[in-house]
Design a protein around this motif. Sequence first.
Motif, PDB file in Angstrom:
ATOM      1  N   VAL A 101      44.396 -21.195  22.456  1.00 11.50           N
ATOM      2  CA  VAL A 101      44.014 -19.802  22.247  1.00 11.50           C
ATOM      3  C   VAL A 101      45.058 -18.873  22.848  1.00 11.50           C
ATOM      4  O   VAL A 101      45.417 -17.855  22.241  1.00 11.50           O
ATOM      5  N   CYS A 134      42.682 -13.568  24.556  1.00 13.19           N
ATOM      6  CA  CYS A 134      41.677 -14.164  23.687  1.00 13.19           C
ATOM      7  C   CYS A 134      41.859 -13.602  22.282  1.00 13.19           C
ATOM      8  O   CYS A 134      42.650 -12.675  22.061  1.00 13.19           O
ATOM      9  N   GLY A 136      39.720 -12.355  18.903  1.00  9.95           N
ATOM     10  CA  GLY A 136      38.405 -11.975  18.397  1.00  9.95           C
ATOM     11  C   GLY A 136      38.362 -11.882  16.883  1.00  9.95           C
ATOM     12  O   GLY A 136      38.708 -10.838  16.317  1.00  9.95           O
ATOM     13  N   LYS A 171      32.064  -9.828  18.585  1.00  8.94           N
ATOM     14  CA  LYS A 171      32.651 -11.109  18.223  1.00  8.94           C
ATOM     15  C   LYS A 171      31.933 -12.205  19.000  1.00  8.94           C
ATOM     16  O   LYS A 171      31.381 -11.965  20.070  1.00  8.94           O
ATOM     17  N   ILE A 174      34.067 -16.823  21.576  1.00  6.31           N
ATOM     18  CA  ILE A 174      35.459 -16.483  21.863  1.00  6.31           C
ATOM     19  C   ILE A 174      35.919 -17.186  23.140  1.00  6.31           C
ATOM     20  O   ILE A 174      35.473 -16.850  24.247  1.00  6.31           O
ATOM     21  N   GLY A 177      37.265 -15.336  26.566  1.00 10.35           N
ATOM     22  CA  GLY A 177      36.865 -13.928  26.463  1.00 10.35           C
ATOM     23  C   GLY A 177      36.541 -13.268  27.791  1.00 10.35           C
ATOM     24  O   GLY A 177      36.994 -12.160  28.070  1.00 10.35           O
ATOM     25  N   ALA A 183      42.664  -8.762  24.499  1.00  7.63           N
ATOM     26  CA  ALA A 183      42.006  -9.370  23.350  1.00  7.63           C
ATOM     27  C   ALA A 183      42.691  -8.908  22.075  1.00  7.63           C
ATOM     28  O   ALA A 183      42.924  -7.707  21.896  1.00  7.63           O
ATOM     29  N   THR A 221      33.628 -19.594  27.262  1.00  6.39           N
ATOM     30  CA  THR A 221      33.256 -19.151  25.915  1.00  6.39           C
ATOM     31  C   THR A 221      32.427 -17.880  26.043  1.00  6.39           C
ATOM     32  O   THR A 221      31.498 -17.828  26.856  1.00  6.39           O
TER      33      THR A 221
END
Length: 395
Positions: A101, A134, A136, A171, A174, A177, A183, A221
């Motif tokens: 990610v 992250c 989204g 979102k 993710i 996140g 993001a 997450t």
Amino acid sequence: MTNRPGPLDLFDLDDLVGEEERAIQQTVRDVVEQQIRPHVAQWYDEGSLPARELALELGKVGLLGMHLTGYGCAGTSATAYGLACLELEAGDSGVRSLVSVQGSLAMYAIWKHGSAEQKDEWLPRMSAGEAIGCFGLTEPDAGSDPASMRTRARRDPAPDGRGDWVLNGSKMWITNGSIADVAVVWAQTDEGIRGFVVPTDSAGFSAPEIKRKLSLRASVTSELVLDDVRLPADAVLPEVTGLKGPLSCLTEARFGIVFGSIGAARDCLESALRYSGERDIFGRKLAAFQLTQAKLADMTIELGKAMLLALHLGRLKDAGRITAAQVSLGKLNNVREAIAIARECRTILGAAGITLEHPVLRHANNLESVLTYEGTTEVHQLVVGQALTGESAFR
């Protein structure tokens, strides 16, 4: 059995991997052995991951955005990046997800589609692990169909004439996140789907963590909530409009999964080999029984075929010839085989296989998520089907 060849050794793949790539793979394996494997069962049990500390350590050895060039990134081959993902996921899918990610979604989006200012601001810190990103895209009601996303960005001219953006929406699922500094958020606009670089300290941005997971427990997450998040005009990624933006990033991340899933499967198979060589039953080693050997042989064949496919796709990517459909082929096959191997290994370990003393059920549970994210099995089947027939079956 410790002197026996490993499952991939039977395929004698050394000539398919260059010396530098092999050295990178060994470096990542050493990092996993020293910093991840001793702790990952506890992290999984507790549903936690020291992601910020781990990102700094991974940044020190150049793993974050390693296949990108400039901005402190190592600029390795795609194959080397894949082999790094393999070793990371041999530790845990959640750790590989942190790296994927960061590098293949958040960093890649800025590197590929961002402005010079966005790149200068974020990429050096992200490659060092000093800033976490992250991505989204997925929403509660828009998973496999991202075109139906409801998150929206509208222009709201400020009194000074500056064309601010205001984002609203949410979102879901993710990775990173709740701990992210930035993001990359995709939203509907009057111009089509656009990407936005959103500092997570922006007013109206929040990222509650998702708890009580049964998979990817050693991973952060989150949900992303955007409530009138105001951004300057230059927050938009300037180089792309439409779904091709996020989909190009997903293809990058899927490529890492093609290799990463092999790591999880290899770790399960090696665990089953060790256990069956030590376990006495009916007066002999479990490994001496024909049914056990049949299972081990079949799993080794599928693991080796998956590795050959991954290396072939790596070379295609290094040559600039890989297609999204080919990445779907790899993700579809390798994750499907990896989860089958993990489940079969659990049967060799018996009741011992359900505990965190062994990695197999942890890997199997993680692979349930890997099977779904970055495109479900069904989505990849339809991508391959469309490539074969020329007909889209998505709508």
